[in-house]
Design a protein around this motif. Sequence first.
Motif, PDB file in Angstrom:
ATOM      1  N   PHE A   1       0.665  -1.341   0.389  1.00  0.00           N
ATOM      2  CA  PHE A   1      -0.054  -0.403   0.278  1.00  0.00           C
ATOM      3  C   PHE A   1       1.013   1.126   0.190  1.00  0.00           C
ATOM      4  N   PRO A   2       1.923   1.436   1.493  1.00  0.00           N
ATOM      5  CA  PRO A   2       2.487   3.070   1.117  1.00  0.00           C
ATOM      6  C   PRO A   2       3.278   2.681  -0.939  1.00  0.00           C
ATOM      7  N   VAL A   3       3.733   1.981  -0.961  1.00  0.00           N
ATOM      8  CA  VAL A   3       4.373   2.209  -2.685  1.00  0.00           C
ATOM      9  C   VAL A   3       3.273   2.279  -3.518  1.00  0.00           C
ATOM     10  N   SER A   4       1.773   2.236  -3.547  1.00  0.00           N
ATOM     11  CA  SER A   4       0.502   1.885  -4.134  1.00  0.00           C
ATOM     12  C   SER A   4       0.271   3.487  -3.956  1.00  0.00           C
ATOM     13  N   GLU A   5       0.176   3.877  -3.169  1.00  0.00           N
ATOM     14  CA  GLU A   5       0.325   5.667  -2.295  1.00  0.00           C
ATOM     15  C   GLU A   5       1.303   5.903  -2.697  1.00  0.00           C
ATOM     16  N   ARG A   6       2.418   5.496  -3.451  1.00  0.00           N
ATOM     17  CA  ARG A   6       3.131   7.227  -3.897  1.00  0.00           C
ATOM     18  C   ARG A   6       3.685   7.023  -5.205  1.00  0.00           C
ATOM     19  N   TYR A   7       3.117   6.206  -5.634  1.00  0.00           N
ATOM     20  CA  TYR A   7       2.962   6.177  -7.084  1.00  0.00           C
ATOM     21  C   TYR A   7       1.737   6.181  -7.585  1.00  0.00           C
ATOM     22  N   SER A   8       0.454   6.491  -7.331  1.00  0.00           N
ATOM     23  CA  SER A   8      -0.396   6.541  -7.880  1.00  0.00           C
ATOM     24  C   SER A   8      -1.048   5.613  -8.445  1.00  0.00           C
ATOM     25  N   LEU A   9      -0.702   4.238  -7.363  1.00  0.00           N
ATOM     26  CA  LEU A   9      -1.711   3.351  -8.249  1.00  0.00           C
ATOM     27  C   LEU A   9      -2.807   2.441  -7.392  1.00  0.00           C
ATOM     28  N   ILE A  10      -2.818   3.382  -5.638  1.00  0.00           N
ATOM     29  CA  ILE A  10      -3.989   2.916  -5.550  1.00  0.00           C
ATOM     30  C   ILE A  10      -4.916   3.050  -5.936  1.00  0.00           C
ATOM     31  N   ASP A  11      -5.422   3.813  -6.392  1.00  0.00           N
ATOM     32  CA  ASP A  11      -6.679   4.187  -6.954  1.00  0.00           C
ATOM     33  C   ASP A  11      -7.343   2.707  -7.662  1.00  0.00           C
ATOM     34  N   LYS A  12      -6.640   2.184  -8.281  1.00  0.00           N
ATOM     35  CA  LYS A  12      -6.679   1.286  -9.353  1.00  0.00           C
ATOM     36  C   LYS A  12      -6.563   0.054  -9.050  1.00  0.00           C
ATOM     37  N   ILE A  13      -6.476   0.162  -7.368  1.00  0.00           N
ATOM     38  CA  ILE A  13      -6.995  -1.113  -6.757  1.00  0.00           C
ATOM     39  C   ILE A  13      -7.941  -1.039  -6.312  1.00  0.00           C
ATOM     40  N   ASP A  14      -8.331   0.430  -5.618  1.00  0.00           N
ATOM     41  CA  ASP A  14      -9.468   0.275  -5.066  1.00  0.00           C
ATOM     42  C   ASP A  14     -10.661   0.435  -6.416  1.00  0.00           C
ATOM     43  N   ARG A  15     -10.541   0.374  -7.065  1.00  0.00           N
ATOM     44  CA  ARG A  15     -11.394   0.148  -8.590  1.00  0.00           C
ATOM     45  C   ARG A  15     -11.370  -1.346  -8.740  1.00  0.00           C
ATOM     46  N   TRP A  16     -10.448  -2.148  -8.645  1.00  0.00           N
ATOM     47  CA  TRP A  16     -10.319  -3.793  -8.440  1.00  0.00           C
ATOM     48  C   TRP A  16     -11.423  -4.162  -7.220  1.00  0.00           C
ATOM     49  N   VAL A  17     -10.725  -3.566  -5.586  1.00  0.00           N
ATOM     50  CA  VAL A  17     -11.472  -3.514  -5.204  1.00  0.00           C
ATOM     51  C   VAL A  17     -13.071  -4.037  -5.697  1.00  0.00           C
ATOM     52  N   VAL A  18     -13.251  -2.354  -5.604  1.00  0.00           N
ATOM     53  CA  VAL A  18     -14.782  -2.689  -5.692  1.00  0.00           C
ATOM     54  C   VAL A  18     -15.548  -3.425  -6.900  1.00  0.00           C
TER      55      VAL A  18
END
Length: 699
Positions: free
Chosen positions: A492-509
């Motif tokens: 998660f920290p790397v995902s947030e730092r490199y703007s990947l976290i929103d893509k993970i959120d979409r996958w989860v939803v």
Amino acid sequence: MTDHQDTILPVDMLEIRFLKTLFRAESAMVVNISHQGDILAINPAGLILTEVEKNQSIIGHQFNEFILPSERERFKRLHDRVIKGMSETFSCQMVGLKGSVHHIEVHSNPVLDESETVIAHLCVAHDVTQLKSTKEQLRKLSNAIQNSPNAVVITDTQGIIEYVNPMCLEITGYTSNDVIGNSLRLFNSGETPEEVHEMMWRTVYGGQVWRGEVRNKRKNGEVYWAQESVSPITDDFGVITHFVSVHQDITAARQRSDQIDYHASHDNLTGLVNRREYENRLTRVLNTLEHQPSEHVMCVLDLDRFKVVNDICGHAAGDELLRQISRVLQESVRRRDTVARLGGDEFVVLMEHCTAKRGIGIAETIVENLSRFRFLWEDKSFSIGVSIGLLPILNSAPIDLLMKNADSACYAAKNAGRNRVCVYKDQHQKDFQKSGEGVWVRRIQKALENDLFELHAQPIVPIGNHAQPRFYEILVRMRAVKGEPILPGAFFPVSERYSLIDKIDRWVVSNTLEWMANQPRSIPMCSINLSGASISDPSFENFIKQELERYQGLDLAEKICFEISETLVIANLSDAIRFINRLKQSGCHFCLDDFGSGLSSFSYLKSLPVDFLKIGGNFVKGIEDDPVQEAIVQSVNHIGRMMHRQTIAECVETRETLERVKEIGVDFAQGYEIGKPRLMHRVRQKRKYSQTENASGFS
């Protein structure tokens, strides 16, 4: 005698003709009434009021027939007094044959013969219907202005005040004697730009209405915001004779708006600019480069030993350290430079119109000041270092690319021994790709491209007295080639730092909704965690609505609960409120996660329409042995009760903890004592939670 002399009439005959002409020409109704109340004669104006056609006979009819029934008895008494020789003036209402009602002012006099005997009753009635209506309208208008919740000021064309209503006096603190005859400039605070006033006068002198916000002054010198409109008043010929100004005190609304704007653009903990505002400012700088060549600098800062302080002394110490570091950073840069906190211990600095050489000097000042800085907490002292990646900005480029390059320079600074500044070079990006973070970025991207994430579910069960169904928190894991799935703390920290976290959120939803739609029995409520990047992204809201539309007829929105952490809500308050309000209209639920951890969010809770408060696990864990933690949990639960929010205790790991939170009155519990996270496709709905159920009983 001449012909002319032959036409001369006797004086009494002339008088009779004159009276007849006057009788016909009189604009008021003239009617002659007999002793018995019969109409003896009536002029043309009277025929109009009574709505009688010329060829109709009205003579001989009772005049009382044309008086409003409720007023006939009063008119009869007046008629009797006139017949007895008295003159009367009175008002009444009359009704024409076609039903129209007129208000009339009547002057009645007795008609006398030569022997002074009353032989008839003469009425002269003026139609005052329009006048009465106008007076009523003026009365209502005057009453409305007098009792208006807004200030009303009427001036002449030179701005000299002729009238103010009570609200104006209440808002400004002046008396009528202070303002009447004085200039409108009396209210001028001097803080409204002069061009605003010039525009106002140009507009109203041109016959138009001016509207705007100005800074006015009260009698005590206090300045206040006013929402004002100024309109010209014209006469029948279109000539401007006066101006009317209506304004309301909007100081409180402006302060609330300014506060919301501030929270939308600033980090709540440190007061620094947040990620959203930093990107706005960086975008503005990049846009100016297209037509105004200049040189700018951005720096990414990575603090050393922050995690040590946080782990040893706790979150409160970590928060205080971030506040103190923020002050050091602001004191180290130029006044016009932007210092922003992107999250955690990640800071950036934007230096506008700054050469690389000058930027390096400022960055080295930051390193020097932080190296001398000592953080004291209770009996402990900590030194803090910083690694800085510096990126000169000469040309416009995507923000993600600029951040990536500055990050790689920061990585190079850390790799070279920390406490130093490193200017970006192309080689740094290659080195970063080989580094640990670079490996994680590629690994996350691969997981997104190849569907290598998996969902786990952990039960949240009711423990209160009221019967409610259990629901599940959805947790994401990354599949490992061998061994246990990788927990989000690793990526998660790397995902947030490199703007990947929103893509993970979409996958989860997307995958959670698909699983819910395929449930053979009743669909359980599922709680999904969201990142700050997602709630600040307007397109994410549309994405959720589109996903829900795929399953029309299943009412999945009512089965979805989105969890947003307290710290994210405070850092993105206006975005969070907007996001929550709009999705709640679709039926979604919301939970404020880790509530109480900041101990600052109680003031914001009133404006957050969330359904659940999840009490931070650091307060719940071991509550049975710590009276301070128990008091905090009781307080948070009480606040939830007062605001009609249901509470959830997380990290319930033992039977003793479960019993204690149940005694306090918490509504739901979550933790290993209730059930461990399981792969979602292995979850089977249970309709009711048993008090004896534990981790081994969860299916």
